[in-house]
Design an enzyme around this catalytic site. Sequence first.
Site, PDB file in Angstrom:
ATOM      1  N   ARG A 331       4.206   5.560  -4.322  1.00 42.18           N
ATOM      2  CA  ARG A 331       3.047   4.681  -4.513  1.00 42.18           C
ATOM      3  C   ARG A 331       3.073   4.043  -5.903  1.00 42.18           C
ATOM      4  O   ARG A 331       2.655   2.892  -6.066  1.00 42.18           O
ATOM      5  CB  ARG A 331       1.722   5.412  -4.275  1.00 42.18           C
ATOM      6  CG  ARG A 331       0.557   4.458  -4.073  1.00 42.18           C
ATOM      7  CD  ARG A 331      -0.730   5.146  -3.665  1.00 42.18           C
ATOM      8  NE  ARG A 331      -0.955   5.214  -2.237  1.00 42.18           N
ATOM      9  CZ  ARG A 331      -1.563   4.244  -1.508  1.00 42.18           C
ATOM     10  NH1 ARG A 331      -1.991   3.133  -2.093  1.00 42.18           N
ATOM     11  NH2 ARG A 331      -1.729   4.388  -0.211  1.00 42.18           N
ATOM     12  N   GLU A 733     -10.435   4.798  -4.332  1.00 47.62           N
ATOM     13  CA  GLU A 733      -9.451   4.736  -5.411  1.00 47.62           C
ATOM     14  C   GLU A 733      -9.377   3.402  -6.152  1.00 47.62           C
ATOM     15  O   GLU A 733      -9.213   3.391  -7.368  1.00 47.62           O
ATOM     16  CB  GLU A 733      -8.061   5.057  -4.845  1.00 47.62           C
ATOM     17  CG  GLU A 733      -7.905   6.487  -4.385  1.00 47.62           C
ATOM     18  CD  GLU A 733      -6.663   6.669  -3.530  1.00 47.62           C
ATOM     19  OE1 GLU A 733      -6.608   6.095  -2.426  1.00 47.62           O
ATOM     20  OE2 GLU A 733      -5.737   7.357  -3.978  1.00 47.62           O
TER      21      GLU A 733
END
Lengths: 805, 520
Positions: A331, A733
């Site tokens: 990620r 997030e």
Amino acid sequence: MRKLPEIDRTPNPAGHANSARGVAGNSAMHDSAWKHVRGEARYIDDMPEPEGVLHAAVGHSTHAHAKIKSMDLSAVRAFPGVVAVLTVDDVPGHIDIGPVFPGDPVLANGLVEHVGQPLFAVAATSLRAARQAARQAKVEYEPLDHAVTVHDALEKQLFVRPDHTQQRGDFEKALNESPHRLQGAINVGGQEHFYLESQACLVEPSEDAGVHVHTSSQHPSEVQTLVAEVLGLPIHEVTAEVRRMGGGFGGKETQAAPLACVAALLARHTGRAVKYRLARYDDMVQTGKRHDFYNTYDIGFDDDGVLQGADIMVAGRCGYSPDLSDAIVDRAMFHSDNAYSLGPARVTGHRCKTHTVSNTAFRGFGGPQGMMTIEMAMDDIARHLGQDPLDIRKRNLYRPGRDTTHYGQVVEQHVLAELMEKLEISADYRKRREEIVTFNRDNPVLKRGIALTPVKFGISFTVQHLNQAGALVHIYTDGSILVNHGGTEMGQGLYIKVAQVVAAAFQVDLERIKVTSTRTDKVPNTSPTAASSGSDLNGMAALDACEKIKANLADYAAQKFGVDASEVRFANNQVIAGEHAVDWAEFVQGAYTARIPLFSSGYYQTPKIHYDRNTGQGRPFYYYANGAACSEVIVDTLTGEYRILRSDILHDVGQSLNPAIDIGQIEGAFIQGAGWLTTEELVYADDGRLLSNGPATYKIPAVSDAPLDFRVSLLENSPNKEATVFRSKAVGEPPFMLGMSVWSALRDAVASVADYRHSTPLDTPATPERVLGAVTRTQEWLEQQRAKDTAHKGEKEGNRKGAPA
Amino acid sequence: MIEFYLNGRHQQLASVDPNLTVLEWLRTQARLTGTKEGCASGDCGACTVAIGSLEPSDQKSTGTGDRLRYDAVNSCIALVGSLHGKHLISVDGLQTEPAHPVQKEMVECHGAQCGFCTPGIIMSLFALHTESVATGKTSDDAALMESLSGNLCRCTGYRPIVEAGRKAAVQSWEPADGAEQKTSSSEIDLRGPAWLQHPDMIATLKQVQNKSVSITAESGRRYDAPNSLEQLRQLRAEFPEARLVAGATDLSLEITQLLRDLEHVIGVNNIPELQQIREQQDGLYLGAAASYRAAQHALASRWPHFHTMLERLGSLQIRNRGTVGGNIGNASPIGDMPPALIALGAELELDSVDGVRRLPIQDFFHDYKKTDLRKNEFIRGVWIPAPAADEQLLIYKISKRLDDDISAVLGAFWFRLDGAIVEDCRLAFGGMAAIPKRAAHAENALRGQPWTLSTVANAIAALDRDFTPMSDVRSSAAYRQQVAGNLLRRALLDSARSDFKPVQHHDQNQKKPLMVTEYA
């Protein structure tokens, strides 16, 4: 005959005559709000203790990397109150509880690989006795060579997993042919979760050697599976239950299971309930944190600062075992572009093995660490060209024609150009920029800085199979509705959002709906509540269950009232079939007596996503969430101290399920992100000990660290173009990375010291010490320039890169 | 016997271990789990409770002594023994109807997410609200921020909490219709605000407070709380190994973090002389057990820089408990107060059965955690001479975080200027050596010299001979050395301004203090 409950036939209060209250889109309060403020919300440690409950503690390794030569536990066993002491030899089932890849022994198996690693487990009649007893062990070690930092691991070539590369286009040619080229490097610090409730579980023995596990976990199914494995039982003998967590932030995704396994072993061994709650210090040394990274960039760009190509390397400190690090470093790689089209690019990611605690998920899951590099580069380009960093950022945004990421996904929703434009205006960026330049010219000691930075964050688990969810919806004969789903509540408001989704589906008041604790015996095989996906996945699963029930109810109504099923509507706490409007509860009772099923499971899987790890190309994300923040800071160049003067945020949550909850997520995430980049410093000694091991030495933001002036808005009229639950977007997030605006503003203030002509790196966390270091380096650069200018005086004039226009 | 009230109910504990904290007692013995443990070290505030103490009747600001003053306290590091004569209110005591305004506003402002820090935040805001109602002053933003300085929240980013505090501040807490006050002193009615100052409770507590305490627990461990100096002298002489404790903000860490069981603890909070704050023409006397909160006004009104420094020393919860004497006695190399007292030329009063002796505080610290205190002695108080017109004290605290952080460096500088010449000075630093210490070489470089940048540059160069600081978790040695010097530059800039007083810049709305000194 069974009596049906009486129905409250009070008509809807005035003012709510036309709609049900609290449905999706409303700013309903958190479902536990009143319990929170009254101290009535129960966390694991607050639950009534079962009779004869024992308390657990573990003995910790004092070495970073060593063979265990001997372990004398006689003093532990003899300590008053101790009932059981277990080592790895007492584990009936699996020893390795690595969540994805092997590497995590439940108790040390002859080898320790970090300071704080559990060696043995103690159960005692009081928590204090258990903890005191655990310190009585005599352990002999044979120390082995150890690595502590990313740099150590890179030098020694120690990795927990193979590296991975994403490449698109001929980046080398692009770099070589670019009019300008820059290189840079940054150390990005890690972060302790510091959920206020430390890790905890309570394990009760049940029939057939099984256990019921109350756990503070984001991933009850994993707790269930791993407990079953260490006990050597089929999974159906173990139930894991989560009512709520006192914060999670990713720290309770994989890190809760080891505690549950230890407590389950002790419970099995003693036949008694066992509670295992970590002291704050133990939690800080024993559980994983956000990975710190060392990243480098090599970029080419044109005279306007538009990227022509990039070669980026990210290297994360994974600790001693893989845990989730493969996906986390992935990620970081996926987000090393943040919101900008890199052009032809290569991104390489290293998973560094160190003899420190195994680092784990933390809000953003590597994304923030990946983004920092390109944000650093944006500032560096601006200084190199003598332009405003905001202009450089805007010019590099993905746009039609420059819309394919380095991993092959096409950015389809171009939200950021407009969003940044709006924020630039509402935050009055240009005027403030001018004022700041003037202020800095007039003030030799205090310097102000401003930055406006975007975030584009991919929504979906990059591990495809996790993108699924289940739910159960029950309607009872008084019209009340019980909902259960696979997501967990850690404060983010998932329960209330799912309840609002159900309220909207049936068009009944929110008060009719209760979401109950997450249990693996209700909805099985759940995904962790992580990757911001809680409401996207579980909201859709609950909606699916509602639609199934509604279809049954509509058929029933159609038959009863002689209309077509398509003419049956659910509105305003009523079911309306043609001319007939029946109160919800009355209708439900009728359906029950007519033998219509009033419950259903629901299921959802995210469409469209795929990623081929062999080619490093695909569409890992269903969509992107977007936002931007503009922060202004003031820095004291004598000490490096600073304050955030003002932050403006504009964030895209699609069509919000609950604006108040979403704004809460954005504000909290921003502060947490700013804390990560400023005061939150993890300090390790050379021998691998964590020195910042408590709140006295590890400083998360306190109330005075919030911006003096803080303005947060949701982007209006921006429904998700993908068919998410009521066209909302995930929010957990993405706003975390808005904290980067604070760091960039600090760099801006530092750069003012040399009239914005020099761009010195600013590693994070940008503590006052690091800020002062950057100021000092910039002053030294300026001195050198002046010396050069004096030497070349008269030779040439001008050619200076001045302050941003 | 320890006697106190818990949420309006009378409590008597006959046998209690001296190591038992209020939090542990609440959660495991009183079985009230509303109060949470976040850190057990007084750093996060999740365990905050309100403790009502009888206001001393001789304290001029408050009057009669018939009032309980409620302070926010970290229950995780408060020892149960210290509850003697107090009224402890935990969040469980606020499960009332109607809800307290701070609860209502926290709900309406969406001030709780995970909810774990919330009970502590409720109690901090409750204490602020209760005091502002009692004093008739609606709390302002500065007071609000101060009251929240010791409550960490990891979810919200604080904005909604501050908003809730603002909204609650202007609301009173009315009892429900028809609520009647019970008159029994063992169970005070919990409906409405009157129970906070119930006359029966106050009468009982007045009696309780006059009883000294001596308890031996089943474990054999002992707790004493003498109520006179003479008793303390005798106990100190008889049990030199016993640990003296006032606020317990430091000592408790041995119990909760190092898991030590202390064998004998002597609490010094019930001795009136040790609580004294005497403001005289020629100086200020602070009793050793006077809390920072109690001393703050007296210090800041004489030396304005104390205002900013004390706002950043620990949190409000810590300042409500922590004492000047404790800060000196534990001899931390950093301890924010000792350097300031050294710079002021303060004197310690040390007491024992052998009599009282006085000692300049700079001679008290010998080496790391080693002091001049004799085995049978205790610190009785500290005397600070009054400032003359040409004298100034500048204090600078440098830490990673603004609120509740231990200093990397603390610089406290006392100057006597004769026009533009530094006639005399004392430069004391914390964090630069094993003890709080003066910079003798730097002082020599300043004395008799014009107060200018070039003199300061000489003093900064001399600091290299005064100190060889350490690198640790808070900062590197190099940063400490650089900042120590730069603080002298800052002092010059500050003093160059005409008013020569610390200025806290406020934003336009006067909402929050900026805390970056506006000297340039």
